[in-house]
Design a protein around this motif. Sequence first.
Motif, PDB file in Angstrom:
ATOM      1  N   SER A   1       0.815  -1.213   0.000  1.00 23.77           N
ATOM      2  CA  SER A   1       0.000   0.000   0.000  1.00 23.77           C
ATOM      3  C   SER A   1       0.848   1.262   0.000  1.00 23.77           C
ATOM      4  CB  SER A   1      -0.932   0.001   1.216  1.00 23.77           C
ATOM      5  OG  SER A   1      -0.177  -0.059   2.416  1.00 23.77           O
ATOM      6  N   SER A   2       2.119   1.150   0.425  1.00 21.65           N
ATOM      7  CA  SER A   2       3.008   2.312   0.462  1.00 21.65           C
ATOM      8  C   SER A   2       3.731   2.452  -0.866  1.00 21.65           C
ATOM      9  CB  SER A   2       4.032   2.151   1.590  1.00 21.65           C
ATOM     10  OG  SER A   2       5.081   3.091   1.462  1.00 21.65           O
ATOM     11  N   ALA A   3       4.036   3.695  -1.253  1.00 14.27           N
ATOM     12  CA  ALA A   3       4.757   3.933  -2.504  1.00 14.27           C
ATOM     13  C   ALA A   3       6.137   3.306  -2.476  1.00 14.27           C
ATOM     14  CB  ALA A   3       4.859   5.440  -2.760  1.00 14.27           C
ATOM     15  N   LEU A   4       6.753   3.279  -1.274  1.00 12.23           N
ATOM     16  CA  LEU A   4       8.099   2.732  -1.149  1.00 12.23           C
ATOM     17  C   LEU A   4       8.099   1.295  -0.650  1.00 12.23           C
ATOM     18  CD1 LEU A   4      10.011   5.798   0.388  1.00 12.23           C
ATOM     19  CD2 LEU A   4       9.721   5.161  -2.010  1.00 12.23           C
ATOM     20  N   GLY A   5       6.925   0.716  -0.419  1.00 13.24           N
ATOM     21  CA  GLY A   5       6.869  -0.650   0.091  1.00 13.24           C
ATOM     22  C   GLY A   5       7.443  -1.682  -0.866  1.00 13.24           C
TER      23      GLY A   5
ATOM     24  N   ARG B   1       8.424   8.594   9.655  1.00  4.27           N
ATOM     25  CA  ARG B   1       7.042   9.035   9.473  1.00  4.27           C
ATOM     26  C   ARG B   1       6.140   8.526  10.583  1.00  4.27           C
ATOM     27  NH1 ARG B   1       4.544   9.736   3.622  1.00  4.27           N
ATOM     28  NH2 ARG B   1       3.012  10.551   5.067  1.00  4.27           N
ATOM     29  N   ARG B   2       6.516   7.446  11.239  1.00  5.16           N
ATOM     30  CA  ARG B   2       5.746   6.930  12.378  1.00  5.16           C
ATOM     31  C   ARG B   2       6.247   7.509  13.702  1.00  5.16           C
ATOM     32  NH1 ARG B   2       2.525   2.454  11.713  1.00  5.16           N
ATOM     33  NH2 ARG B   2       2.381   1.658   9.590  1.00  5.16           N
ATOM     34  N   ASN B   3       7.020   8.571  13.610  1.00  5.08           N
ATOM     35  CA  ASN B   3       7.541   9.253  14.801  1.00  5.08           C
ATOM     36  C   ASN B   3       8.408   8.320  15.654  1.00  5.08           C
ATOM     37  OD1 ASN B   3       6.207  11.736  14.236  1.00  5.08           O
ATOM     38  ND2 ASN B   3       4.290  10.859  15.039  1.00  5.08           N
ATOM     39  N   ALA B   4       9.232   7.532  14.992  1.00  3.84           N
ATOM     40  CA  ALA B   4      10.166   6.647  15.695  1.00  3.84           C
ATOM     41  C   ALA B   4      11.577   6.865  15.156  1.00  3.84           C
ATOM     42  CB  ALA B   4       9.750   5.190  15.525  1.00  3.84           C
ATOM     43  N   PRO B   5      12.147   8.074  15.303  1.00  6.96           N
ATOM     44  CA  PRO B   5      13.465   8.366  14.725  1.00  6.96           C
ATOM     45  C   PRO B   5      14.577   7.523  15.339  1.00  6.96           C
ATOM     46  CG  PRO B   5      12.751  10.144  16.168  1.00  6.96           C
ATOM     47  CD  PRO B   5      11.583   9.245  16.003  1.00  6.96           C
ATOM     48  N   ARG B   6      14.481   7.229  16.643  1.00  5.48           N
ATOM     49  CA  ARG B   6      15.528   6.406  17.262  1.00  5.48           C
ATOM     50  C   ARG B   6      15.501   4.980  16.722  1.00  5.48           C
ATOM     51  NH1 ARG B   6      15.284   8.158  23.709  1.00  5.48           N
ATOM     52  NH2 ARG B   6      15.877  10.352  23.374  1.00  5.48           N
ATOM     53  N   LEU B   7      14.303   4.471  16.525  1.00 10.09           N
ATOM     54  CA  LEU B   7      14.195   3.141  15.945  1.00 10.09           C
ATOM     55  C   LEU B   7      14.699   3.143  14.503  1.00 10.09           C
ATOM     56  CD1 LEU B   7      13.350   0.227  16.269  1.00 10.09           C
ATOM     57  CD2 LEU B   7      11.015   0.880  15.620  1.00 10.09           C
TER      58      LEU B   7
ATOM     59  N   LEU C   1      10.369  12.655  -3.847  1.00  8.47           N
ATOM     60  CA  LEU C   1      11.481  12.933  -2.933  1.00  8.47           C
ATOM     61  C   LEU C   1      11.131  14.028  -1.927  1.00  8.47           C
ATOM     62  CD1 LEU C   1      14.539  12.724  -5.377  1.00  8.47           C
ATOM     63  CD2 LEU C   1      13.571  10.967  -3.889  1.00  8.47           C
ATOM     64  N   ALA C   2      10.205  14.920  -2.313  1.00  9.58           N
ATOM     65  CA  ALA C   2       9.747  15.918  -1.337  1.00  9.58           C
ATOM     66  C   ALA C   2       8.948  15.244  -0.225  1.00  9.58           C
ATOM     67  CB  ALA C   2       8.892  16.976  -2.041  1.00  9.58           C
ATOM     68  N   GLU C   3       8.208  14.186  -0.576  1.00  7.96           N
ATOM     69  CA  GLU C   3       7.460  13.429   0.425  1.00  7.96           C
ATOM     70  C   GLU C   3       8.375  12.504   1.229  1.00  7.96           C
ATOM     71  OE1 GLU C   3       4.208  13.199   1.336  1.00  7.96           O
ATOM     72  OE2 GLU C   3       3.716  14.959   0.119  1.00  7.96           O
ATOM     73  N   ALA C   4       9.462  12.047   0.618  1.00  4.63           N
ATOM     74  CA  ALA C   4      10.381  11.104   1.272  1.00  4.63           C
ATOM     75  C   ALA C   4      11.817  11.616   1.133  1.00  4.63           C
ATOM     76  CB  ALA C   4      10.239   9.716   0.668  1.00  4.63           C
ATOM     77  N   PRO C   5      12.195  12.627   1.910  1.00  4.97           N
ATOM     78  CA  PRO C   5      13.541  13.221   1.764  1.00  4.97           C
ATOM     79  C   PRO C   5      14.672  12.236   2.044  1.00  4.97           C
ATOM     80  CG  PRO C   5      12.414  14.051   3.723  1.00  4.97           C
ATOM     81  CD  PRO C   5      11.403  13.313   2.939  1.00  4.97           C
TER      82      PRO C   5
ATOM     83  N   VAL D   1      13.469   2.829  -8.874  1.00  6.32           N
ATOM     84  CA  VAL D   1      12.975   4.178  -8.568  1.00  6.32           C
ATOM     85  C   VAL D   1      11.831   4.544  -9.511  1.00  6.32           C
ATOM     86  CG1 VAL D   1      13.592   6.618  -8.541  1.00  6.32           C
ATOM     87  CG2 VAL D   1      15.150   4.934  -7.554  1.00  6.32           C
ATOM     88  N   VAL D   2      11.936   4.157 -10.773  1.00  2.00           N
ATOM     89  CA  VAL D   2      10.848   4.416 -11.726  1.00  2.00           C
ATOM     90  C   VAL D   2       9.558   3.752 -11.250  1.00  2.00           C
ATOM     91  CG1 VAL D   2      10.016   3.894 -14.058  1.00  2.00           C
ATOM     92  CG2 VAL D   2      12.333   4.770 -13.720  1.00  2.00           C
ATOM     93  N   SER D   3       9.652   2.514 -10.770  1.00  2.00           N
ATOM     94  CA  SER D   3       8.451   1.817 -10.283  1.00  2.00           C
ATOM     95  C   SER D   3       7.873   2.520  -9.064  1.00  2.00           C
ATOM     96  CB  SER D   3       8.787   0.359  -9.951  1.00  2.00           C
ATOM     97  OG  SER D   3       9.611   0.269  -8.805  1.00  2.00           O
ATOM     98  N   ALA D   4       8.750   3.024  -8.183  1.00  2.00           N
ATOM     99  CA  ALA D   4       8.264   3.739  -6.997  1.00  2.00           C
ATOM    100  C   ALA D   4       7.559   5.035  -7.383  1.00  2.00           C
ATOM    101  CB  ALA D   4       9.431   4.022  -6.052  1.00  2.00           C
ATOM    102  N   VAL D   5       8.113   5.734  -8.370  1.00  2.00           N
ATOM    103  CA  VAL D   5       7.484   6.979  -8.829  1.00  2.00           C
ATOM    104  C   VAL D   5       6.112   6.688  -9.428  1.00  2.00           C
ATOM    105  CG1 VAL D   5       7.656   8.861 -10.496  1.00  2.00           C
ATOM    106  CG2 VAL D   5       9.664   8.187  -9.171  1.00  2.00           C
ATOM    107  N   MET D   6       6.018   5.615 -10.208  1.00  2.00           N
ATOM    108  CA  MET D   6       4.722   5.261 -10.808  1.00  2.00           C
ATOM    109  C   MET D   6       3.698   4.901  -9.728  1.00  2.00           C
ATOM    110  SD  MET D   6       5.157   5.754 -14.007  1.00  2.00           S
ATOM    111  CE  MET D   6       6.340   7.051 -13.554  1.00  2.00           C
ATOM    112  N   HIS D   7       4.158   4.178  -8.712  1.00  2.00           N
ATOM    113  CA  HIS D   7       3.256   3.832  -7.614  1.00  2.00           C
ATOM    114  C   HIS D   7       2.803   5.097  -6.890  1.00  2.00           C
ATOM    115  CE1 HIS D   7       2.429   0.731  -4.188  1.00  2.00           C
ATOM    116  NE2 HIS D   7       1.362   1.380  -4.567  1.00  2.00           N
ATOM    117  N   PHE D   8       3.718   6.023  -6.702  1.00  4.85           N
ATOM    118  CA  PHE D   8       3.390   7.295  -6.048  1.00  4.85           C
ATOM    119  C   PHE D   8       2.356   8.070  -6.864  1.00  4.85           C
ATOM    120  CE2 PHE D   8       4.392  11.872  -5.587  1.00  4.85           C
ATOM    121  CZ  PHE D   8       4.080  12.032  -4.243  1.00  4.85           C
TER     122      PHE D   8
END
Length: 730
Positions: free
Chosen positions: A441-445, A512-518, A662-666, A704-711
Amino acid sequence: MIRRHPVKTLVVLLLVMVAGLSLAYVNRTTVPVPSTTQPKPGESLVVVGLGGLSWDDVSAKDTPTLWGLLRDGSAASVSVKSLRLTTCPTDGWATVSAGEAAGPDTSEARPTCSSLPSVARDAASGFRVIGFDALATASREAEFRARLGMLGDSFAAAKTCLQAVGPGAGLAASTSDGKVAKYSPFQATTLVSDLAQCPVSIVDVGGIDATDPDHTRHLEKINGIERRLDQVIDAMPNGADLLVVGLADRDQQERLRLLTATGPHYGPGLLASASTRLTGVAQLSDITATILQRGGVNPVAAIGGRALSVVPSANNSESTAASKLTVLTDIDTKADAMHRIVAPFLVIWLAGTALALLVLWVVIRRARPWNRRFTRARVLRMVRLVGLLSAAMPAATFLANLIPWWRWSTDTIVLAVMLFVLVLLISAAITLACLRGPWSSSALGPLAAMSAVTAGVIGVDLLTGSHLQISSIFGLQPLVGGRFYGMGNVAFALYAAAVLMLCAALAHALVRRNAPRLAVFAMVVVGGVALAVDVLPAWGADFGGPIALVPALGFLLMGVMGWRTSARNVLIVLVAAGLVVALVCYLDWRRPESERSHPGRFLQTVIDGGAWDVMSRKFLANVSLAIHLPVLLVLAAVLMAVVVVIVLRPGAFGTEPLKRLLAEAPLMHRGLWSIIVMAAIGFLTNDSGAAIPPVAAIFTVPLVVSAVMHFLSIEARNAPVRRRRDRHHL
């Protein structure tokens, strides 16, 4: 479970991965060398060199002498790769003399073989190899800085005699001034006395440089070599061992050649080499090491070969011999088939992928809301599918070696097409798994899943002995030589790119899940495990890899931790990379010399003062590649420059969707930069490093092309529908 508790599931998986890796390393504390038995030094050995014969020339009916050696002794296939693509008799004998690749100076990749240098007697200095100085200079100035005459110098320093019979043997036994202490021409009448002179004797029985189109005449040539071999066997001292080795190619075609040993210390079985870590595969420098070991002599200069030893078989029956022959011909057939189809396979795959993406790009540009056959959403899904299929191809080529595809045909084009279809099926299965999982379900999944599969396939193969890498499209090529185990440069490019993409995708999801240490913890664990698999001597045994991978991981980790890219932080990463490499080299160097892999040998080279030779050889290898393939290098450089510009300025060349992703996923932007850092450093620090940037791009770009298409598909689904009639087109 994964959808409901993704963070907990990830933590469990990371802990299981660390535990599994630790258990695997505990169970393999030493370098994995085939279990063998070794003869004692100082006992009589006769080495017979011949040219142009492989195991597919041998049969019980047509070659009874060679068949008897196979049945009653130990056997292997030997890689005769020297300085050129094909090896002439002079190259083979010179390599035995130097213990490293050596030979005459020539600009031809597949040279026309000249006669062996003759051995003449001088009243003042004794026997001497004619033209030795020019040959020694060419070998010394070549890629491996070989010292011609090293074998003879070692025996002279130990005050042990070494008998040479025939011109090739004279070259192998000569000292660095071209002199041959003990020499005789090949004569059946004097063989008994010649072979009784020294503990170790080397004999040249000739060879075949071309295949006769008439099978009967060709077989007669082989039987002529067998008759000379029979004369040597009859003249050998009682209790001596016999080692027969193919030293050269024929028909200007590279192949694995035959190697067999028989006698009191070489019973029925297969020969093994610690330098290749393979049973049934050796290299020419192992012949040099075996001669030195059997003579009880230490080499005066370091060599890469290791003494041959035996993995025993059950008996010496005809059926066991037939089984051994099947194994050996299969090794040779697979190596030859892969060597022939690498180029056509890659051309078919890459051209097909590029054509499919080009057609779909044209279609997506022409997609209209009223076109029900090619709606924008459907075309986006098709582009994503093609991208994932292309990215799955590298992992699929390794998995394809689980099936004996090389036995299906002898025609190069037919084999390439059949392997293409097999890889396509495996790629489709991998792609389906990446699209159907809970991460889809995620663009980067799917991107993360494909990266995990690719890194996992290569990593697990390294943990289990590098079997899938041998004779694979992106793996190790025995006919090319150089490396027979662990992580090669091409596989490293895929592995490192996949690891960096996986780390970036995981870090993005956790931040994105607010778990930067993890996120930091996950990246340290995944990166640390990947680095351990790549660098540890028992697994990847890669010296150049961590030099590129550690800075790339450090650069990505700085982004995950929120550090800015300052000179101080970059220096910390570079120092960490240096410490990791130095520690691994030191730990490997502490092992016994026979168990050292590439890092330990490099440290010994540094201690011996040869570090500059190694580094210059790596640099010259890239320069040579640029000279011989200028068009390909320019094309690769242009494509890589375009990729760098797009990553530097997302949105350039019509890549506005990438800019939005990339703006959504820096952190993915940081991940792409880390791959560029890895590719650049790998290019500069590895021999054949020119392959690292394009191979990394082969995996990264379609992914990366596939991820962009999914996005874009997700954007389209989430966008409000402005017109009711367009609702069904989304």
